[in-house]
Design a protein around this motif. Sequence first.
Motif, PDB file in Angstrom:
ATOM      1  N   ALA A   1       0.857  -1.017  -0.036  1.00 34.03           N
ATOM      2  CA  ALA A   1       0.024  -0.096   0.084  1.00 34.03           C
ATOM      3  C   ALA A   1       0.880   1.247  -0.087  1.00 34.03           C
ATOM      4  O   ALA A   1       0.599   2.158  -0.640  1.00 34.03           O
ATOM      5  CB  ALA A   1      -1.128   0.062   1.285  1.00 34.03           C
TER       6      ALA A   1
ATOM      7  N   TRP B   1     -12.144  12.131   8.061  1.00 35.61           N
ATOM      8  CA  TRP B   1     -12.107  10.905   7.780  1.00 35.61           C
ATOM      9  C   TRP B   1     -11.272  10.522   6.409  1.00 35.61           C
ATOM     10  O   TRP B   1     -11.076  11.583   5.882  1.00 35.61           O
ATOM     11  CB  TRP B   1     -13.393  10.160   7.791  1.00 35.61           C
ATOM     12  CG  TRP B   1     -14.246  10.220   6.484  1.00 35.61           C
ATOM     13  CD1 TRP B   1     -14.291   9.457   5.595  1.00 35.61           C
ATOM     14  CD2 TRP B   1     -14.937  11.582   6.122  1.00 35.61           C
ATOM     15  NE1 TRP B   1     -15.110   9.938   4.432  1.00 35.61           N
ATOM     16  CE2 TRP B   1     -15.679  11.138   4.811  1.00 35.61           C
ATOM     17  CE3 TRP B   1     -15.091  12.811   6.713  1.00 35.61           C
ATOM     18  CZ2 TRP B   1     -16.221  12.246   4.351  1.00 35.61           C
ATOM     19  CZ3 TRP B   1     -15.972  13.485   6.377  1.00 35.61           C
ATOM     20  CH2 TRP B   1     -16.541  13.550   4.987  1.00 35.61           C
ATOM     21  N   ALA B   2     -10.947   9.347   6.365  1.00 33.42           N
ATOM     22  CA  ALA B   2     -10.160   9.135   4.964  1.00 33.42           C
ATOM     23  C   ALA B   2     -11.248   8.380   4.067  1.00 33.42           C
ATOM     24  O   ALA B   2     -11.426   7.240   4.207  1.00 33.42           O
ATOM     25  CB  ALA B   2      -8.940   8.455   5.238  1.00 33.42           C
ATOM     26  N   ALA B   3     -11.822   8.901   3.015  1.00 34.17           N
ATOM     27  CA  ALA B   3     -12.794   8.475   2.240  1.00 34.17           C
ATOM     28  C   ALA B   3     -12.084   7.822   1.136  1.00 34.17           C
ATOM     29  O   ALA B   3     -11.186   8.105   0.587  1.00 34.17           O
ATOM     30  CB  ALA B   3     -13.619   9.566   1.735  1.00 34.17           C
ATOM     31  N   PRO B   4     -12.440   6.302   1.020  1.00 37.86           N
ATOM     32  CA  PRO B   4     -11.842   5.779  -0.106  1.00 37.86           C
ATOM     33  C   PRO B   4     -12.275   6.351  -1.561  1.00 37.86           C
ATOM     34  O   PRO B   4     -13.346   6.772  -1.695  1.00 37.86           O
ATOM     35  CB  PRO B   4     -12.580   4.360  -0.089  1.00 37.86           C
ATOM     36  CG  PRO B   4     -13.753   4.477   0.768  1.00 37.86           C
ATOM     37  CD  PRO B   4     -13.459   5.579   1.620  1.00 37.86           C
ATOM     38  N   PHE B   5     -11.689   6.444  -2.511  1.00 39.02           N
ATOM     39  CA  PHE B   5     -11.620   6.993  -4.069  1.00 39.02           C
ATOM     40  C   PHE B   5     -11.156   5.829  -4.815  1.00 39.02           C
ATOM     41  O   PHE B   5      -9.921   5.402  -5.088  1.00 39.02           O
ATOM     42  CB  PHE B   5     -10.905   8.016  -4.043  1.00 39.02           C
ATOM     43  CG  PHE B   5     -11.070   8.876  -5.370  1.00 39.02           C
ATOM     44  CD1 PHE B   5     -12.404   9.590  -5.548  1.00 39.02           C
ATOM     45  CD2 PHE B   5     -10.591   8.573  -6.542  1.00 39.02           C
ATOM     46  CE1 PHE B   5     -12.752  10.202  -6.906  1.00 39.02           C
ATOM     47  CE2 PHE B   5     -10.750   9.196  -7.772  1.00 39.02           C
ATOM     48  CZ  PHE B   5     -11.903  10.066  -7.589  1.00 39.02           C
ATOM     49  N   ASP B   6     -12.271   5.539  -5.408  1.00 34.38           N
ATOM     50  CA  ASP B   6     -11.987   4.256  -6.726  1.00 34.38           C
ATOM     51  C   ASP B   6     -11.926   4.767  -8.043  1.00 34.38           C
ATOM     52  O   ASP B   6     -12.826   5.441  -8.537  1.00 34.38           O
ATOM     53  CB  ASP B   6     -13.350   3.433  -6.704  1.00 34.38           C
ATOM     54  CG  ASP B   6     -13.441   2.221  -7.644  1.00 34.38           C
ATOM     55  OD1 ASP B   6     -12.362   2.057  -8.413  1.00 34.38           O
ATOM     56  OD2 ASP B   6     -14.225   1.549  -7.860  1.00 34.38           O
TER      57      ASP B   6
ATOM     58  N   ASP C   1      -5.114   1.441  -2.754  1.00 38.28           N
ATOM     59  CA  ASP C   1      -6.030   1.640  -1.978  1.00 38.28           C
ATOM     60  C   ASP C   1      -6.233   3.152  -1.645  1.00 38.28           C
ATOM     61  O   ASP C   1      -5.825   3.576  -0.529  1.00 38.28           O
ATOM     62  CB  ASP C   1      -5.758   0.828  -0.679  1.00 38.28           C
ATOM     63  CG  ASP C   1      -7.255   0.807   0.275  1.00 38.28           C
ATOM     64  OD1 ASP C   1      -8.257   1.322  -0.232  1.00 38.28           O
ATOM     65  OD2 ASP C   1      -6.908   0.617   1.460  1.00 38.28           O
ATOM     66  N   LEU C   2      -6.648   4.015  -2.676  1.00 34.68           N
ATOM     67  CA  LEU C   2      -6.501   5.304  -2.376  1.00 34.68           C
ATOM     68  C   LEU C   2      -7.418   5.917  -1.378  1.00 34.68           C
ATOM     69  O   LEU C   2      -8.605   5.461  -1.474  1.00 34.68           O
ATOM     70  CB  LEU C   2      -6.761   6.027  -3.831  1.00 34.68           C
ATOM     71  CG  LEU C   2      -6.733   7.647  -3.865  1.00 34.68           C
ATOM     72  CD1 LEU C   2      -5.368   8.190  -3.506  1.00 34.68           C
ATOM     73  CD2 LEU C   2      -6.891   8.085  -5.489  1.00 34.68           C
ATOM     74  N   ARG C   3      -6.965   6.610  -0.640  1.00 35.01           N
ATOM     75  CA  ARG C   3      -7.703   7.429   0.577  1.00 35.01           C
ATOM     76  C   ARG C   3      -7.753   8.648   0.476  1.00 35.01           C
ATOM     77  O   ARG C   3      -6.450   9.493   0.338  1.00 35.01           O
ATOM     78  CB  ARG C   3      -7.624   6.852   2.019  1.00 35.01           C
ATOM     79  CG  ARG C   3      -7.487   5.309   1.891  1.00 35.01           C
ATOM     80  CD  ARG C   3      -8.944   5.014   2.389  1.00 35.01           C
ATOM     81  NE  ARG C   3      -9.106   3.620   2.219  1.00 35.01           N
ATOM     82  CZ  ARG C   3     -10.176   2.701   2.714  1.00 35.01           C
ATOM     83  NH1 ARG C   3     -11.062   3.724   3.559  1.00 35.01           N
ATOM     84  NH2 ARG C   3     -10.150   1.464   2.698  1.00 35.01           N
TER      85      ARG C   3
ATOM     86  N   GLU D   1      -8.085  12.299   2.256  1.00 32.88           N
ATOM     87  CA  GLU D   1      -8.694  13.123   3.604  1.00 32.88           C
ATOM     88  C   GLU D   1      -9.570  14.206   3.558  1.00 32.88           C
ATOM     89  O   GLU D   1      -9.129  15.162   2.791  1.00 32.88           O
ATOM     90  CB  GLU D   1      -7.400  13.539   4.301  1.00 32.88           C
ATOM     91  CG  GLU D   1      -6.044  12.556   4.324  1.00 32.88           C
ATOM     92  CD  GLU D   1      -6.642  11.574   5.728  1.00 32.88           C
ATOM     93  OE1 GLU D   1      -7.384  12.043   6.528  1.00 32.88           O
ATOM     94  OE2 GLU D   1      -6.203  10.330   5.596  1.00 32.88           O
TER      95      GLU D   1
END
Length: 232
Positions: A150, A171-176, A157-159, A161
């Motif tokens: 990672a 929070w760290a939001a996941p970004f697809d 697994d991009l997050r 902030e």
Amino acid sequence: MAISAATLLDIWEAGAAQPPLARVLALLAPLFPEIAVAELPVGARDGLLLLVREWLFGAQMECVAVCPACATRLEFSLATTALRALAPATVVQSLDVGGQQLAFRLPASADLLGLPPGPAATRRLIERCLIDAPAMLSDEALAAVATAMANADPLLDLRIELACPDCSHSWAAPFDVAGFVWQELERWARRLLRDVHTLARAYGWRESEILALSPQRRALYLQMVNDERSAG
């Protein structure tokens, strides 16, 4: 790189019925025929996706997230150029785990396609990417490799902030990346097909003739059709 509307529609149609990972490869393969896209690290693959997004829609991505604490809707922007800079330059990595040197390569789409469903998928992925590893590795060693993967490929697994302006929750939001780009392509394709439908009914043109028009000329014809409808 210029991509014709007809070509892009064909790519979208071919990928629309496929699973998410397969449709990403269906999008990239015809645009980069000289590259084995499925063998690229996920971050390098997503770097190509972001480049295609720049060609099609520009570098600025308008995004939306929902605060998990208070459900406030947040709007934020991401630059494809900044995200592309996160793509890994080196495929093979190594780390020391308790005095044991472990080498691994970064996961690629081909690795993800070969995973069985279920809770063991992550372990199988890590084991698949280890190079000359011992037959048995502890859970701690596998977790260390997962963390190193990672870190070496942030796009894996991009997050993003984020902080909520209403309740101050962070929070760290996941970004697809792949999902976002495909969703934009989906909206573009459906909007274009509606435009084709409108112009075909108004002028009797074939789809190929309408798609051969430049976006500017197509927009002018649509405006004239809409003006006539409004005047009527």
